[in-house]
Design an enzyme around this catalytic site. Structure first.
Site, PDB file in Angstrom:
ATOM      1  N   SER A  33       0.809  -1.296   0.061  1.00  0.00           N
ATOM      2  CA  SER A  33      -0.087   0.025  -0.152  1.00  0.00           C
ATOM      3  C   SER A  33       0.830   1.180  -0.016  1.00  0.00           C
ATOM      4  O   SER A  33       0.704   2.198  -0.898  1.00  0.00           O
ATOM      5  CB  SER A  33      -0.814  -0.189   1.256  1.00  0.00           C
ATOM      6  N   ASN A  34       1.979   1.041   0.767  1.00  0.00           N
ATOM      7  CA  ASN A  34       2.736   2.309   0.863  1.00  0.00           C
ATOM      8  C   ASN A  34       3.546   2.583  -0.169  1.00  0.00           C
ATOM      9  O   ASN A  34       4.183   3.462  -0.828  1.00  0.00           O
ATOM     10  CB  ASN A  34       3.615   2.186   1.917  1.00  0.00           C
TER      11      ASN A  34
ATOM     12  N   LYS B 113      -0.351 -10.616   7.427  1.00  0.00           N
ATOM     13  CA  LYS B 113      -0.027  -9.260   8.127  1.00  0.00           C
ATOM     14  C   LYS B 113      -1.148  -8.652   8.608  1.00  0.00           C
ATOM     15  O   LYS B 113      -2.189  -8.655   7.880  1.00  0.00           O
ATOM     16  CB  LYS B 113       0.710  -8.432   7.049  1.00  0.00           C
TER      17      LYS B 113
END
Length: 308
Positions: free
Chosen positions: A49-50, A173
């Site tokens: 996502s980052n 995660k």
């Protein structure tokens, strides 16, 4: 035979740098990968996502993985693990991304639950989806739980433990930040069998004390050495000292979100580490002015990082 489990430790979903025209800024990407590896991280998550994975084409995703692997290998960091984010909105596309990840040099894949039609994602359908893709994936498979980006779909510990019985599903995660959920999983599946990773730095030590294998967290983009110092203190049994650093990381996690997330991290890296620019792909917003209480807090952490 069950697939290999990722090694315990600290993983970072690397931000991805762009030029003003939104093409890859290859020198900046390589500089960032190298700084993270020199900071001691166990592994790098590419196209998370980052890393703005949702904004990348299939070819760009492969390029990001191969560029990361090449940079690590050329600089003596062959032991740094690459996990590739491979979630898409269909099983068909996710399978292709898993194959692409193997071809590009990743060691593991990390897969979100599809969320365009959240009402259709029943418990049985979630389990069926992940099992089907894990059956196909040529790499060991990790389940990514991040309700913020999956329309609120939040996998509970029962679902994750059921999935953990699949021979190619080797970890998870938990960006939900739920330590209770993490502890329920680790009390049944230790890190040697199933890699349960916290998804945020603000519960890193709390997760470790509850049996986690470590974390995949955004904040190490700014301060990898500080995370590794805290992790080393934990491993040495120096919990009081580790908790002092954990309090800083918790403040830093919150400050990153409040200061502008991905855009803020890029701006701080450009300012303090001398590479990259602030460009992001829409609809994300670039951060061009660094000021305020939250930025001050992050710059305090970076100052500590530079002493290590």
């Amino acid at each position: 035979m069950p697939a290999a489990v990722p090694p315990s430790g600290i993983y970072v979903p690397a931000v991805l740098f762009f030029k003003e025209n939104e093409d890859f800024d290859v020198p900046a990407i390589k500089s960032h990968v190298l700084r993270l590896a020199q900071g001691g991280v166990t592994g790098i998550v590419v196209q998370g996502s980052n890393g703005e994975a949702q904004h990348l084409s299939h070819d760009e995703r492969k390029e990001a993985i191969s560029l990361t692997r090449k940079t690590l290998d050329e600089n003596g960091f062959q032991n740094v693990v690459i996990i590739a984010g491979c979630g898409a909105q269909s099983a068909r596309e996710t399978k292709k991304l898993c194959t692409d990840a193997k071809d590009a040099g990743a060691a593991f894949v990390l897969v979100l639950t599809p969320s365009v039609w959240p009402g259709d994602m029943t418990t049985n359908n979630i389990i069926r989806y992940h099992r089907e893709v894990a059956d196909y994936s040529p790499l060991p498979y990790m389940v990514y739980n991040f309700p913020t980006v999956t329309a609120g779909i939040d996998l509970d510990s029962d679902i994750i433990l059921t999935l953990s019985e699949h021979p190619n599903i080797v970890g998870t995660k938990l960006s939900c930040g739920n330590v209770g959920k993490l502890h329920r999983i680790t009390s049944v599946k230790p890190p040697s069998e199933f890699c349960t990773l916290a998804g945020v730095s603000e519960v890193l030590l709390q997760g470790l004390l509850s049996g986690s294998a470590g974390a995949i967290a955004a904040l190490p983009n700014l301060v990898p050495k500080l995370h590794m110092k805290m992790y080393a203190l934990y491993q040495a049994g120096k919990i009081d000292e580790a908790m002092k650093i954990q309090s800083q990381l918790g403040q830093g996690d919150w400050a990153t979100r409040k200061a502008g997330g991905v855009g803020a991290m890029k701006a701080l890296i450009a300012k303090h580490f001398g590479y990259g620019e602030t460009h992001v792909r829409r609809p994300l917003m670039a951060v061009t002015q660094l000021s305020g209480t939250y930025v001050d807090k992050l710059e305090e952490l970076i100052a500590s990082e530079k002493t290590l």
